[in-house]
Design a protein around this motif. Structure first.
Motif, PDB file in Angstrom:
ATOM      1  N   UNK A  52       0.792  -1.566  -0.357  1.00  0.00           N
ATOM      2  CA  UNK A  52      -0.182  -0.059  -0.060  1.00  0.00           C
ATOM      3  C   UNK A  52       0.816   1.192  -0.436  1.00  0.00           C
ATOM      4  N   UNK A  53       2.040   1.613   1.192  1.00  0.00           N
ATOM      5  CA  UNK A  53       2.852   2.404   1.235  1.00  0.00           C
ATOM      6  C   UNK A  53       3.261   2.537  -0.486  1.00  0.00           C
ATOM      7  N   UNK A  54       3.918   1.450  -0.794  1.00  0.00           N
ATOM      8  CA  UNK A  54       4.870   1.691  -2.793  1.00  0.00           C
ATOM      9  C   UNK A  54       4.215   2.193  -3.574  1.00  0.00           C
ATOM     10  N   UNK A  55       2.588   1.688  -3.522  1.00  0.00           N
ATOM     11  CA  UNK A  55       1.448   2.364  -4.258  1.00  0.00           C
ATOM     12  C   UNK A  55       1.312   3.508  -4.430  1.00  0.00           C
ATOM     13  N   UNK A  56       1.354   4.274  -2.973  1.00  0.00           N
ATOM     14  CA  UNK A  56       1.140   5.713  -2.748  1.00  0.00           C
ATOM     15  C   UNK A  56       2.856   6.621  -3.121  1.00  0.00           C
ATOM     16  N   UNK A  57       3.598   5.800  -2.673  1.00  0.00           N
ATOM     17  CA  UNK A  57       4.434   6.449  -3.354  1.00  0.00           C
ATOM     18  C   UNK A  57       5.108   6.469  -4.793  1.00  0.00           C
ATOM     19  N   UNK A  58       4.912   5.191  -5.382  1.00  0.00           N
ATOM     20  CA  UNK A  58       4.494   5.211  -7.007  1.00  0.00           C
ATOM     21  C   UNK A  58       3.741   6.527  -7.363  1.00  0.00           C
ATOM     22  N   UNK A  59       2.529   5.928  -6.985  1.00  0.00           N
ATOM     23  CA  UNK A  59       1.608   7.736  -7.513  1.00  0.00           C
ATOM     24  C   UNK A  59       2.558   9.094  -7.301  1.00  0.00           C
ATOM     25  N   UNK A  80       7.350  -3.027  -7.234  1.00  0.00           N
ATOM     26  CA  UNK A  80       6.155  -2.148  -6.895  1.00  0.00           C
ATOM     27  C   UNK A  80       6.098  -0.679  -7.345  1.00  0.00           C
ATOM     28  N   UNK A  81       7.071   0.144  -6.546  1.00  0.00           N
ATOM     29  CA  UNK A  81       7.214   1.864  -6.490  1.00  0.00           C
ATOM     30  C   UNK A  81       7.483   2.114  -8.358  1.00  0.00           C
ATOM     31  N   UNK A  82       8.327   1.234  -8.932  1.00  0.00           N
ATOM     32  CA  UNK A  82       8.752   1.747 -10.262  1.00  0.00           C
ATOM     33  C   UNK A  82       7.828   1.971 -11.512  1.00  0.00           C
ATOM     34  N   UNK A  83       6.643   0.267 -11.184  1.00  0.00           N
ATOM     35  CA  UNK A  83       6.012  -0.314 -11.881  1.00  0.00           C
ATOM     36  C   UNK A  83       4.724   1.016 -11.920  1.00  0.00           C
ATOM     37  N   UNK A  84       4.430   1.237 -10.447  1.00  0.00           N
ATOM     38  CA  UNK A  84       3.757   2.564 -10.635  1.00  0.00           C
ATOM     39  C   UNK A  84       3.859   3.638 -10.871  1.00  0.00           C
ATOM     40  N   UNK A  85       5.210   4.056 -10.189  1.00  0.00           N
ATOM     41  CA  UNK A  85       5.476   5.169 -10.885  1.00  0.00           C
ATOM     42  C   UNK A  85       5.293   5.924 -12.623  1.00  0.00           C
ATOM     43  N   UNK A  86       5.876   4.342 -12.724  1.00  0.00           N
ATOM     44  CA  UNK A  86       6.570   4.924 -14.783  1.00  0.00           C
ATOM     45  C   UNK A  86       4.166   4.682 -15.002  1.00  0.00           C
ATOM     46  N   UNK A  87       3.859   3.847 -14.869  1.00  0.00           N
ATOM     47  CA  UNK A  87       2.199   4.003 -14.905  1.00  0.00           C
ATOM     48  C   UNK A  87       1.229   4.766 -15.171  1.00  0.00           C
ATOM     49  N   UNK A  88       1.733   5.923 -13.647  1.00  0.00           N
ATOM     50  CA  UNK A  88       1.158   7.051 -13.496  1.00  0.00           C
ATOM     51  C   UNK A  88       1.344   8.004 -14.751  1.00  0.00           C
ATOM     52  N   UNK A  89       2.724   7.607 -14.934  1.00  0.00           N
ATOM     53  CA  UNK A  89       3.258   9.233 -15.336  1.00  0.00           C
ATOM     54  C   UNK A  89       3.190   9.217 -17.034  1.00  0.00           C
ATOM     55  N   UNK A  90       2.444   7.666 -17.090  1.00  0.00           N
ATOM     56  CA  UNK A  90       2.042   7.294 -18.589  1.00  0.00           C
ATOM     57  C   UNK A  90       0.716   7.606 -18.474  1.00  0.00           C
ATOM     58  N   UNK A  91      -0.509   7.525 -17.437  1.00  0.00           N
ATOM     59  CA  UNK A  91      -1.401   7.936 -17.551  1.00  0.00           C
ATOM     60  C   UNK A  91      -1.673  10.138 -17.499  1.00  0.00           C
ATOM     61  N   UNK A  92      -0.863  10.497 -16.483  1.00  0.00           N
ATOM     62  CA  UNK A  92      -0.393  11.523 -16.375  1.00  0.00           C
ATOM     63  C   UNK A  92      -0.347  12.184 -18.240  1.00  0.00           C
ATOM     64  N   UNK A  93       0.635  12.065 -18.749  1.00  0.00           N
ATOM     65  CA  UNK A  93       1.021  12.433 -19.683  1.00  0.00           C
ATOM     66  C   UNK A  93       0.207  12.209 -21.145  1.00  0.00           C
ATOM     67  N   UNK A  94      -0.297  11.473 -21.364  1.00  0.00           N
ATOM     68  CA  UNK A  94      -1.410  10.715 -21.849  1.00  0.00           C
ATOM     69  C   UNK A  94      -2.766  11.311 -22.506  1.00  0.00           C
ATOM     70  N   UNK A  95      -3.405  11.433 -20.709  1.00  0.00           N
ATOM     71  CA  UNK A  95      -4.831  11.837 -20.340  1.00  0.00           C
ATOM     72  C   UNK A  95      -4.637  13.291 -20.023  1.00  0.00           C
ATOM     73  N   UNK A  96      -3.610  13.688 -19.082  1.00  0.00           N
ATOM     74  CA  UNK A  96      -4.296  14.783 -18.168  1.00  0.00           C
ATOM     75  C   UNK A  96      -4.905  16.103 -19.293  1.00  0.00           C
ATOM     76  N   UNK A  97      -4.429  15.757 -20.555  1.00  0.00           N
ATOM     77  CA  UNK A  97      -4.658  17.284 -21.610  1.00  0.00           C
ATOM     78  C   UNK A  97      -6.317  16.949 -21.684  1.00  0.00           C
ATOM     79  N   UNK A  98      -6.314  16.268 -21.821  1.00  0.00           N
ATOM     80  CA  UNK A  98      -8.297  15.653 -21.825  1.00  0.00           C
ATOM     81  C   UNK A  98      -8.651  15.798 -20.708  1.00  0.00           C
ATOM     82  N   UNK A  99      -8.522  14.771 -19.252  1.00  0.00           N
ATOM     83  CA  UNK A  99      -9.282  14.883 -18.623  1.00  0.00           C
ATOM     84  C   UNK A  99      -8.536  15.925 -17.857  1.00  0.00           C
ATOM     85  N   UNK A 100      -9.399  17.164 -16.886  1.00  0.00           N
ATOM     86  CA  UNK A 100      -8.782  17.686 -16.113  1.00  0.00           C
ATOM     87  C   UNK A 100      -8.835  17.319 -14.572  1.00  0.00           C
ATOM     88  N   UNK A 101      -7.713  17.549 -14.184  1.00  0.00           N
ATOM     89  CA  UNK A 101      -7.811  17.575 -12.496  1.00  0.00           C
ATOM     90  C   UNK A 101      -7.363  15.324 -12.076  1.00  0.00           C
TER      91      UNK A 101
END
Length: 391
Positions: A86-93, A133-154
């Motif tokens: 759980x802690x790793x999920x939060x840190x990765x995000x 686990x932290x690496x996977x979450x950080x990479x996945x979250x970065x992908x979401x932010x980079x690809x979806x943030x321009x079209x989905x606010x906040x």
């Protein structure tokens, strides 16, 4: 004719029988696995549903996909690693959001920006924590932010909320709503390792009594397959500690049988390795035609019974006094065999009986000094075989 038809003139029927036995054994193992971990499926289903409900209905996250995913991901972690997951999920995000937002602000969006954002997020996660686990979450979250943030606010806030809700509810379910029984976790994990050890020690005792080197070799080969079982036991001790610390229903067990059982993992691992040496030298003893005093097979058989008693008394959550007494009987028999006369490998077998008993006594809750003192006292004089004692 019936017998011939059943067994086959070409010997194919016995092959079919062996194949059928293997299929039955495989099905039995898989059903045992389902029974052992079926509770995990119930926990995962409940955690996923609650995570989605809390995120969507109570916190009004429009598409709380990550909340149930993070809940199941937390539960899928090895027992004993769920708080850490759980802690790793939060840190990765957190790392993914920070790096993604910062670089989007500086360099904008595009394919090469996505490459840079993901690489940098993973590098920072590796530098800060290094957990997969932290690496996977950080990479996945970065992908979401980079690809979806321009079209989905906040997007960042729901991602954080989902991680917190999913991981938090998974912990709530495993510690309060459907808590693990730490003693049951330990019993389930320790049983295969201890059963294997006792069975192969028994086989070795029989091999020594019958001078059967092939049987001793088979026991040696079987015991070498114990790495996965011992590792499962070690991981279970982490799960038992986590359950007894986090679950209010098991707080009282933190300093009782669960604590003692959990501390037994390391000496039991040593007992496994020392028994491997005992069995290996038994093979050499038989092959070299060394003398086998009558007490030597008995010492190894007494050691096997001590392992079985330790397993049963741990499972019953009682003080393992009978296991200790049985282990010391093995030492007494080994001392008698030594003084009756053994060869070089026989002396090693005797020494390994002593060492393994010491490991089992430590596993039972004694200190190493107490165990060594008892073993020396029970074994008796260390006079060399065939050499008269000096007055």
């Amino acid at each position: 004719m019936v017998a011939a038809g059943r067994h086959g003139a070409d010997g194919r029927a016995p092959v079919v029988v062996r194949l059928w036995d293997r299929v039955v054994a495989t099905l039995r193992d898989r059903m045992r696995r389902v029974r052992a971990f079926g509770g995990l499926a119930a926990q995962a289903g409940l955690a996923a549903a609650l995570a989605w409900f809390v995120a969507h209905e109570l916190l009004h996250v429009s598409q709380p996909i990550f909340a149930p995913i993070s809940a199941v991901s937390t539960l899928a972690a090895s027992v004993g690693q769920r708080l850490r997951r759980t802690v790793e999920l939060i840190i990765g995000v957190a790392v993914g959001v920070l790096i993604g937002d910062l670089l989007l602000l500086l360099i904008g969006t595009g394919w090469w920006q996505l490459v840079l954002i993901v690489v940098l997020a993973i590098v920072v996660a590796l530098f800060l924590v290094g957990s997969a686990a932290v690496v996977v979450q950080a990479g996945a979250t970065a992908v979401l932010i980079a690809t979806l943030s321009p079209s989905i606010r906040d997007l960042e806030i729901p991602r954080f909320v989902d991680a917190l809700v999913g991981g938090g509810l998974a912990l709530l379910i495993t510690t309060v709503l459907l808590p693990l029984n730490p003693l049951r976790v330990l019993n389930r994990a320790a049983r295969p390792a201890l059963d294997l050890l006792a069975t192969q020690l028994d086989a070795t005792a029989g091999a020594l009594a019958e001078r059967d080197a092939d049987r001793a070799r088979a026991a040696r080969s079987e015991l070498r397959q114990n790495k996965g079982q011992v590792q499962a036991f070690v991981e279970a001790t982490q799960g038992a500690r986590e359950a007894s610390v986090l679950s209010p229903a098991h707080w009282r067990e933190r300093h009782g049988p669960v604590s003692r059982y959990a501390q037994a993992a390391e000496p039991i691992d040593r007992a496994m390795r020392n028994s491997g040496t005992l069995i290996r030298r038994s093979v050499t003893l038989i092959e070299d035609g060394e003398p086998v005093p009558d007490a030597l097979p008995g010492a190894v058989a007494d050691l096997a019974e001590a392992v079985r008693l330790l397993k049963r008394q741990f499972a019953a959550a009682v003080e393992p006094n009978r296991a200790r007494e049985q282990a010391l009987r093995a030492v007494r028999a080994a001392g008698a065999a030594y003084r009756e006369g053994v060869g070089f490998s026989g002396a090693v077998v005797v020494a390994q009986v002593r060492t393994t008993v010491s490991d089992l006594l430590v596993a039972s809750g004694l200190t190493q000094a107490e165990a060594n003192h008892l073993v020396r006292g029970i074994f008796g004089e260390l006079e060399a075989p065939g050499v008269p004692r000096r007055d």
